[in-house]
Design a protein around this motif. Structure first.
Motif, PDB file in Angstrom:
ATOM      1  N   VAL A   1       0.847  -1.195   0.000  1.00 28.29           N
ATOM      2  CA  VAL A   1       0.000   0.000   0.000  1.00 28.29           C
ATOM      3  C   VAL A   1       0.885   1.248   0.000  1.00 28.29           C
ATOM      4  N   ASN A   2       2.148   1.106  -0.403  1.00 26.94           N
ATOM      5  CA  ASN A   2       3.125   2.196  -0.273  1.00 26.94           C
ATOM      6  C   ASN A   2       2.829   3.362  -1.206  1.00 26.94           C
ATOM      7  N   VAL A   3       2.287   3.097  -2.382  1.00 25.37           N
ATOM      8  CA  VAL A   3       2.009   4.165  -3.340  1.00 25.37           C
ATOM      9  C   VAL A   3       0.500   4.377  -3.394  1.00 25.37           C
ATOM     10  N   ALA A   4       0.056   5.606  -3.199  1.00 24.87           N
ATOM     11  CA  ALA A   4      -1.376   5.905  -3.183  1.00 24.87           C
ATOM     12  C   ALA A   4      -1.973   5.747  -4.579  1.00 24.87           C
ATOM     13  N   GLY A   5      -3.303   5.613  -4.580  1.00 24.10           N
ATOM     14  CA  GLY A   5      -4.013   5.509  -5.841  1.00 24.10           C
ATOM     15  C   GLY A   5      -4.392   4.092  -6.213  1.00 24.10           C
ATOM     16  N   PHE A   6      -4.257   3.133  -5.281  1.00 20.50           N
ATOM     17  CA  PHE A   6      -4.591   1.752  -5.609  1.00 20.50           C
ATOM     18  C   PHE A   6      -6.092   1.551  -5.541  1.00 20.50           C
ATOM     19  N   TYR A   7      -6.550   0.517  -6.220  1.00 21.89           N
ATOM     20  CA  TYR A   7      -7.975   0.168  -6.211  1.00 21.89           C
ATOM     21  C   TYR A   7      -8.218  -0.788  -5.051  1.00 21.89           C
ATOM     22  N   GLY A   8      -9.273  -0.571  -4.295  1.00 23.62           N
ATOM     23  CA  GLY A   8      -9.582  -1.453  -3.172  1.00 23.62           C
ATOM     24  C   GLY A   8      -8.667  -1.204  -2.003  1.00 23.62           C
ATOM     25  N   THR A   9      -8.169  -2.293  -1.412  1.00 25.15           N
ATOM     26  CA  THR A   9      -7.403  -2.181  -0.172  1.00 25.15           C
ATOM     27  C   THR A   9      -5.897  -2.232  -0.371  1.00 25.15           C
TER      28      THR A   9
ATOM     29  N   VAL B   1     -22.938 -12.681 -19.571  1.00 31.45           N
ATOM     30  CA  VAL B   1     -23.628 -12.590 -20.864  1.00 31.45           C
ATOM     31  C   VAL B   1     -22.575 -12.552 -21.958  1.00 31.45           C
ATOM     32  N   ALA B   2     -22.644 -13.514 -22.895  1.00 27.63           N
ATOM     33  CA  ALA B   2     -21.705 -13.530 -24.007  1.00 27.63           C
ATOM     34  C   ALA B   2     -21.860 -12.255 -24.825  1.00 27.63           C
ATOM     35  N   GLY B   3     -20.748 -11.692 -25.281  1.00 30.57           N
ATOM     36  CA  GLY B   3     -20.825 -10.494 -26.096  1.00 30.57           C
ATOM     37  C   GLY B   3     -19.497  -9.760 -26.145  1.00 30.57           C
ATOM     38  N   LYS B   4     -19.554  -8.513 -26.597  1.00 32.85           N
ATOM     39  CA  LYS B   4     -18.357  -7.688 -26.742  1.00 32.85           C
ATOM     40  C   LYS B   4     -18.157  -6.841 -25.486  1.00 32.85           C
ATOM     41  N   TYR B   5     -16.907  -6.771 -25.046  1.00 27.89           N
ATOM     42  CA  TYR B   5     -16.576  -6.042 -23.826  1.00 27.89           C
ATOM     43  C   TYR B   5     -15.376  -5.135 -24.063  1.00 27.89           C
ATOM     44  N   ASP B   6     -15.382  -3.976 -23.391  1.00 22.80           N
ATOM     45  CA  ASP B   6     -14.196  -3.137 -23.273  1.00 22.80           C
ATOM     46  C   ASP B   6     -13.442  -3.574 -22.018  1.00 22.80           C
ATOM     47  N   VAL B   7     -12.102  -3.583 -22.118  1.00 22.04           N
ATOM     48  CA  VAL B   7     -11.264  -4.081 -21.022  1.00 22.04           C
ATOM     49  C   VAL B   7     -10.334  -2.965 -20.543  1.00 22.04           C
ATOM     50  N   TYR B   8     -10.289  -2.750 -19.213  1.00 28.09           N
ATOM     51  CA  TYR B   8      -9.471  -1.712 -18.598  1.00 28.09           C
ATOM     52  C   TYR B   8      -8.562  -2.326 -17.531  1.00 28.09           C
ATOM     53  N   GLU B   9      -7.454  -1.639 -17.252  1.00 30.54           N
ATOM     54  CA  GLU B   9      -6.620  -2.018 -16.108  1.00 30.54           C
ATOM     55  C   GLU B   9      -6.380  -0.806 -15.230  1.00 30.54           C
ATOM     56  N   TRP B  10      -6.051  -1.075 -13.944  1.00 27.03           N
ATOM     57  CA  TRP B  10      -5.812  -0.025 -12.932  1.00 27.03           C
ATOM     58  C   TRP B  10      -4.468  -0.315 -12.281  1.00 27.03           C
ATOM     59  N   HIS B  11      -3.618   0.698 -12.146  1.00 25.71           N
ATOM     60  CA  HIS B  11      -2.339   0.509 -11.468  1.00 25.71           C
ATOM     61  C   HIS B  11      -1.983   1.765 -10.688  1.00 25.71           C
ATOM     62  N   THR B  12      -1.055   1.623  -9.794  1.00 26.55           N
ATOM     63  CA  THR B  12      -0.458   2.782  -9.144  1.00 26.55           C
ATOM     64  C   THR B  12       0.794   3.163  -9.913  1.00 26.55           C
ATOM     65  N   ALA B  13       1.018   4.451 -10.114  1.00 35.92           N
ATOM     66  CA  ALA B  13       2.127   4.918 -10.946  1.00 35.92           C
ATOM     67  C   ALA B  13       3.285   5.399 -10.082  1.00 35.92           C
ATOM     68  N   ALA B  14       4.500   5.095 -10.521  1.00 36.65           N
ATOM     69  CA  ALA B  14       5.717   5.581  -9.873  1.00 36.65           C
ATOM     70  C   ALA B  14       6.877   5.383 -10.848  1.00 36.65           C
ATOM     71  N   THR B  15       8.031   5.970 -10.553  1.00 39.81           N
ATOM     72  CA  THR B  15       9.159   5.950 -11.491  1.00 39.81           C
ATOM     73  C   THR B  15       9.837   4.590 -11.593  1.00 39.81           C
ATOM     74  N   ASP B  16       9.581   3.693 -10.617  1.00 39.20           N
ATOM     75  CA  ASP B  16      10.215   2.377 -10.701  1.00 39.20           C
ATOM     76  C   ASP B  16       9.342   1.373 -11.451  1.00 39.20           C
ATOM     77  N   ARG B  17       8.176   1.829 -11.960  1.00 44.87           N
ATOM     78  CA  ARG B  17       7.271   0.914 -12.659  1.00 44.87           C
ATOM     79  C   ARG B  17       7.796   0.613 -14.071  1.00 44.87           C
ATOM     80  N   ALA B  18       7.301  -0.491 -14.624  1.00 42.30           N
ATOM     81  CA  ALA B  18       7.655  -0.861 -15.990  1.00 42.30           C
ATOM     82  C   ALA B  18       7.048   0.129 -16.973  1.00 42.30           C
ATOM     83  N   VAL B  19       7.800   0.446 -18.001  1.00 43.48           N
ATOM     84  CA  VAL B  19       7.261   1.281 -19.076  1.00 43.48           C
ATOM     85  C   VAL B  19       6.600   0.421 -20.148  1.00 43.48           C
ATOM     86  N   ASN B  20       6.750  -0.889 -20.033  1.00 44.30           N
ATOM     87  CA  ASN B  20       6.181  -1.807 -21.039  1.00 44.30           C
ATOM     88  C   ASN B  20       5.583  -3.036 -20.362  1.00 44.30           C
ATOM     89  N   ALA B  21       4.759  -2.813 -19.325  1.00 44.96           N
ATOM     90  CA  ALA B  21       4.127  -3.939 -18.632  1.00 44.96           C
ATOM     91  C   ALA B  21       3.273  -4.729 -19.631  1.00 44.96           C
TER      92      ALA B  21
END
Length: 955
Positions: free
Chosen positions: A681-689, A712-732
């Motif tokens: 929980v070191n970097v703020a902005g996380f989803y949930g706990t 329900v079978a069908g078409k979906y849009d897909v999103y991801e959530w992350h906390t950002a910082a300078t040590d994160r991957a630039v190509n996750a």
């Protein structure tokens, strides 16, 4: 190895060691000719490539002038003529041209000794003409180990430690090539070999990175280079093959990749890469599986379903890989049959694209060969043995049946099993079966498979037989399927024999039931939530067995059953069966509470606020389409089937329309983690706990897999959530697996933290848990972040404008995808049209209907089904043939008590009119395209054929 024709090939250099087979083994391949530009023992030859009547032989070592590239005229394969030898005019040290490509009589020769790529005209083979050079000044490498030509792009690899990039050069003008871009592989060591071929409409580049062991194992990256001239290559995935990934080649369909591991004890591996994000091993070919002594594989080439492998001292090996898991060894020819004197000896490369009657080979010591391999097509009576499935060690109980199996491809295979080294009498099949195994059968087993070409010996499998002191449980009577009315009691039972004490654990849909530990299971007053599969696990001190499933279903009433809702986002199909032929009606409303099962019809019937139209067709299989529903909403409903004298209502059921976001946080049980992930929980902005992170690595793979339960079978849009910082991957690297394919996306997790970031739109997902989003740690920088993933149902698919239909609707009728422009029930309406009209695409009697009822000076035009989220327009013309259809303005549409729509029109005896109806999908009043009924025979009382189907004639 390089060529152009129907296929494009590359060449590669071996940098490791091999061992020598004791004798040559040739099969279905015959010698035509052999040439060596120079017999000096200091000359070592590299690859061979060609085009038409041109063949080129490269030099590997001993490359001092005048020896560079031998240019042969092979118009007569039995007598090749050395027309010239191309040497560098720039520096004699540049003449290590071990590889190259020929296209349109222009050669592209790569120099690993510092000369870059020489572009040479071979129009006159006797006098090669230098056109230009690509070196570091032109954006390429000076030391070029591998080249591959695809479209007008030349790909270069250096095979130099610390250089892990591939150069892309545009050679549209051979006189003026220019640098396009670098493709940097994920391996930190170096790139050894490259292959770029079409996969469908895309072009995929495969980079074999060799590896140096330890932190940089051998691997092969996959890159989408379809638009490499305009945009960077897209990384799709990788295979980590265990070290020394020397070279690779895909099958024409792009679903399998062949990888050669050029190392002591190396082998050739076939990987399923149909989903590049999740490759899987299909088969391993090694000298042992061929019945040969250890030798190192070098270069693969795939043409159609034929795999050509250059295997140093084992020569050329050809396999039919129509079945990728069970190759057939169909040809072999050993160019090196002498005693081993050094590491690099024998067959270096193969060029199979001039036809099987002109197969080109290069041998490190003896130069250039032309062979005839048409014998590989003679049939299965001449194929060599290849071991594809090994027997597996096993431990079993005394008296059980056990089978040891081996599978060998090839012709007329004979088998002989051995027990502790001694041949077993009568054990001459591919399977060794013990019907009632005993302790005396414990020991080591292997099988020798033989045909006229040779033999292969399997690995040793150990068989261990244990002798328990009692008998394990055996079920003598399984629990049975049961159907009852709601509120009735049910008992499931099982009969078992075995040593006491016997223990029981009943399960519901695979989950243990609390305190259900007797031989029978009693349920009282069952309701809808109890519907499902029941089974029991029986165990004692000597074993465990599980019963078959018994399905419990609830009968709604003596007259109605199988009530089912199939919802979409703004519509739902309600289906049921009746024992008496009757009509169809559904009453429904937004639910105030959640009910677990079918409730009492009498208690709930008065609460409904809406009714469907009444389908007056008398039938026993009923389907009604509800429209105008709100997304992400729970509805209660009741079905009613009526005859002339009786009405049969069901209980009250519920369904939920699609549209609620499906969010999987990292704490959700549907998210699984492979390898070490740390909660933080070191970097703020996380989803949930909290969120989780993993250190990036190219050798230790860690994955976070988010597996949604799609309602329900069908078409979906897909999103991801992350906390950002300078040590994160630039190509996750995120991989999305969906219905029909997979996509890969790189996310810069140093930015856009604490919010939903779109990964992909309109991806089709099946109902259930077949799809997933997977994050891997094979990225750059320090860590990758796994926090949350969201799936959102695409609302626009409910009102398509492109003649498509929603997946849930077509799954209900067809069980899968169909052509929406087809007419499977032959009623003159396409499947897409029937979705708009609200009729069944598989029932010709389910028709959109117009009717006329005249009363004095007015006429009522009645139609059904009359549905929500639809716009209905009445079209008019006065002349049945010549005049154009015009839109009427009849005012509002009234509804009958039966849910039918009515247009009321004034009529006059002085004129006549012809009418038709147009139906248009809408979403909250927004039009989404129009459908006008097609012409056909009139269903009115008049014989005005030109008026068409479902048109009304009024006079």
């Amino acid at each position: 190895m390089s060529h152009f024709s129907n296929f494009v090939r590359a060449t590669f250099l071996s940098l490791c060691f091999g061992t020598l087979p004791t004798h040559a083994q040739n099969a279905n391949i015959t010698f035509i000719s052999q040439r060596e530009p120079n017999t000096s023992s200091s000359i070592y030859y590299g690859d061979v490539w060609g085009e038409g009547d041109i063949a080129c032989l490269g030099i590997w070592r001993g490359f001092a002038a005048p020896y560079g590239v031998g240019i042969y005229d092979i118009s007569n394969p039995a007598s090749p003529i050395l027309r010239s030898t191309y040497i560098s005019a720039i520096s004699s040290a540049d003449n290590q041209f071990e590889l190259g490509v020929v296209r349109n009589k222009i050669g592209y020769f790569g120099s690993w000794s510092g000369g870059g790529v020489h572009i040479v005209s071979l129009t006159n083979m006797a006098a090669p003409l230098f056109l230009s050079r690509i070196g570091s000044v032109g954006g390429g490498f000076d030391s070029v180990h591998t080249v591959f030509l695809e479209r007008n792009f030349l790909y270069e690899a250096a095979h130099v430690a610390g250089i892990n990039s591939v150069k892309v050069i545009d050679i549209s003008d051979p006189f003026a090539p220019f640098f396009v871009r670098d493709i940097v592989s994920t391996n930190a060591y170096k790139v050894h070999q490259i292959t770029a071929v079409k996969r469908g409409t895309n072009t995929i580049l495969y980079t074999s990175d060799f590896g140096n062991g330890g932190s940089s194992p051998g691997e092969t990256d996959f890159w989408d280079v379809s638009n490499v001239g305009a945009q960077p290559a897209q990384w799709l995935g990788k295979i980590i093959s265990g070290g020394s990934s020397h070279s690779s080649w895909p099958t024409p369909d792009g679903n399998t990749l062949v990888v050669c591991r050029e190392t002591e004890g190396g082998d050739v591996r076939l990987y399923d890469i149909s989903n590049p994000a999740v490759p899987s091993l299909q088969c391993i070919i090694s000298p042992a599986t061929m019945g040969r002594e250890a030798a190192i594989p070098h270069n693969p080439v795939v043409v159609s379903n034929l795999l050509f492998l250059s295997w140093y001292q084992n020569g050329i090996q050809i396999f039919d890989i129509s079945d990728r898991a069970r190759p057939v060894r169909i040809g072999a020819y050993d160019t090196f049959a002498g005693a081993k004197t050094e590491s690099f000896q024998g067959n270096w490369g193969v060029f199979p694209n001039l036809g099987l009657d002109k197969l080109l080979l290069s041998d490190i010591q003896s130069g250039f060969y032309i062979l005839n391999a048409t014998g590989i097509l003679t049939g299965t009576n001449n194929y060599l043995p290849l071991l594809v499935v090994q027997p597996v060690s096993t431990t079993v109980s005394n008296g059980t049946t056990v089978t040891l199996s081996a599978e060998v491809t090839g012709s007329s295979i004979k088998y002989q099993w051995r027990f502790n080294g001694v041949a077993l009498s009568g054990a001459t099949n591919s399977d060794l079966v013990f019907n009632s195994v005993r302790a005396t059968n414990s020991g080591n087993y292997f099988v020798i498979a033989t045909n006229s070409f040779g033999s292969v010996t399997s690995a040793v499998a150990s068989l261990s037989v244990t002798v328990p002191q009692g008998s394990s449980p055996t079920i003598t009577a399984q629990p049975t399927n049961t159907s009852v009315y709601a509120g009735s009691p049910v008992t499931f039972a099982v009969a078992v024999i075995g040593a006491a004490p016997l223990n029981f654990q009943w399960r519901f849909n695979g989950t243990d039931l609390l305190n259900a530990t007797n031989s029978s299971l009693a349920l009282s007053q069952v309701q809808g939530e109890k519907v499902g599969n029941y089974s029991v696990v029986v165990f004692n001190d000597y074993g465990t067995t599980t019963s078959s499933n018994a399905f419990l279903s609830i009968i709604d009433s003596p007259y109605l059953n199988n009530v089912r809702a199939t919802p979409g986002g703004r519509s739902a199909l309600i289906s049921w069966n009746s024992t008496i032929p009757s009509d169809s009606l559904v009453q429904f409303s937004i639910a105030d509470t959640i009910i677990a099962g079918a409730a009492s019809a009498a208690a709930q019937g008065a609460s409904f606020t809406s009714s469907s139209y009444i389908d007056r067709k008398i039938r026993t299989n009923h389907t009604i389409l509800l429209t105008g529903l709100a997304p992400a909403t729970r509805y209660s409903f009741q079905v009613i089937s009526s005859t002339e004298s009786n009405s049969f209502p069901s209980g009250v059921y519920q369904f939920v329309t699609a549209g609620a976001p499906i969010i999987l946080d990292d704490t959700n049980s549907a998210v699984t983690f492979t390898g070490t992930w740390t909660t933080s929980v070191n970097v703020a902005g996380f989803y949930g706990t909290n969120y989780r992170y993993a250190n990036v690595s190219s050798s230790t793979l860690r994955m976070a897999t988010f597996t949604p339960n799609i309602p329900v079978a069908g078409k979906y849009d897909v999103y991801e959530w992350h906390t950002a910082a300078t040590d994160r991957a630039v190509n996750a690297p995120f991989a999305i697996s969906y219905n029909g394919g997979s996509n890969n996306f790189l996310v810069n997790q140093q930015i856009n933290g604490g919010r939903w970031n779109l990964l992909a739109t309109n991806l089709p997902f099946s109902e259930g848990t077949t799809g997933f989003v997977r994050l891997s740690n094979n990225a750059g920088n320090s860590v990758v972040i796994a926090d949350a993933v969201q799936f959102i149902y695409v609302d626009a698919q409910e009102t398509p404008i492109d003649n498509s239909v929603p997946a849930w609707w077509e799954n209900f009728y067809f069980g899968g995808h169909v052509n929406p422009l087809a007419d499977p029930d032959g009623d003159s309406f396409t499947t897409a049209a029937e979705y708009i009209l609200g009729t069944s695409p598989i029932d010709p009697n389910s028709k959109f209907t117009l009717d006329l009822q005249a009363a004095g000076s007015a006429a009522n035009i009645t139609f059904w089904p009359f549905l929500g989220n639809r716009n209905y327009q009445l079209l008019y013309r006065s002349n049945v043939v010549d005049s154009a259809w015009q839109t009427m303005s009849p005012g509002s549409i009234n509804s009958t008590p039966y849910g039918h729509g009515i247009f009321t029109l004034p009529i006059s005896n002085a004129s006549q009119g012809f009418y038709r109806l147009a139906v248009q999908l809408t979403t909250n009043g927004i039009f989404a395209g129009k459908f006008v009924l097609s012409k056909g025979a009139s269903n009115s009382g008049f014989s005005e054929a030109a008026c068409g189907v479902n048109r009304i004639y009024v006079k």
